[in-house]
Design an enzyme around this catalytic site. Structure first.
Site, PDB file in Angstrom:
ATOM      1  N   GLY A  27       0.811  -1.204   0.000  1.00 23.21           N
ATOM      2  CA  GLY A  27       0.000   0.000   0.000  1.00 23.21           C
ATOM      3  C   GLY A  27       0.845   1.254   0.000  1.00 23.21           C
ATOM      4  CB  CYS A  28      -0.183   4.728   0.649  1.00 26.89           C
ATOM      5  SG  CYS A  28       0.514   6.350   0.956  1.00 26.89           S
ATOM      6  CG  PHE A  29       5.950   5.040   0.271  1.00 33.16           C
ATOM      7  CD1 PHE A  29       5.470   6.331   0.368  1.00 33.16           C
ATOM      8  CD2 PHE A  29       6.748   4.732  -0.809  1.00 33.16           C
ATOM      9  CE1 PHE A  29       5.774   7.287  -0.579  1.00 33.16           C
ATOM     10  CE2 PHE A  29       7.073   5.685  -1.763  1.00 33.16           C
ATOM     11  CZ  PHE A  29       6.578   6.972  -1.648  1.00 33.16           C
ATOM     12  CB  THR A  32       2.551   1.168   5.628  1.00 31.91           C
ATOM     13  OG1 THR A  32       3.249   1.605   4.468  1.00 31.91           O
ATOM     14  CG2 THR A  32       1.280   0.463   5.198  1.00 31.91           C
TER      15      THR A  32
END
Length: 111
Positions: A27-29, A32
């Site tokens: 997912g979106c770094f 996370t």
């Protein structure tokens, strides 16, 4: 049990720590990495890209879906304070591993 940090910077916990590195992609770094930054024992989290064919891809290049990179991040941590196993638990609690090319509302091969 994972301990979450308060206002104390991670590097002050153990300045002589032997630091290990774990790499994750899901997912979106930015979403996370924020979760991992609050774990006691994590010294730093750095976002980047894994895989792909471009040597130094930009955010725009990766977002286009043409580079075959995935958004990823590395967690620099003190294994005395937090285990790799615990980091993996946090990771899988933060993503849906059954989703392909996306997480939550984010869609694309980079996720």
């Amino acid at each position: 049990m994972i301990k979450m940090a308060t206002a104390i910077p991670m590097k002050k916990e153990n300045p002589n720590a032997v630091i290990e590195v774990a790499t994750f992609a899901g997912g979106c770094f930015w979403c996370t990495e924020a979760i991992f930054e609050d774990i006691i024992g994590v010294h730093e989290v750095i976002s980047g890209y894994s895989g792909g064919k471009e040597e130094n891809p930009t955010y725009e290049m990766v977002g286009s879906g043409r580079t075959n990179h995935a958004e990823s991040f590395q967690v620099y941590y003190d294994p005395i304070l937090v285990s790799y196993k615990d980091l993996v638990r946090v990771f899988f609690a933060s993503i849906d591993p059954t989703m392909v090319n996306g997480q939550g509302l984010d869609r694309g091969t980079q996720y």
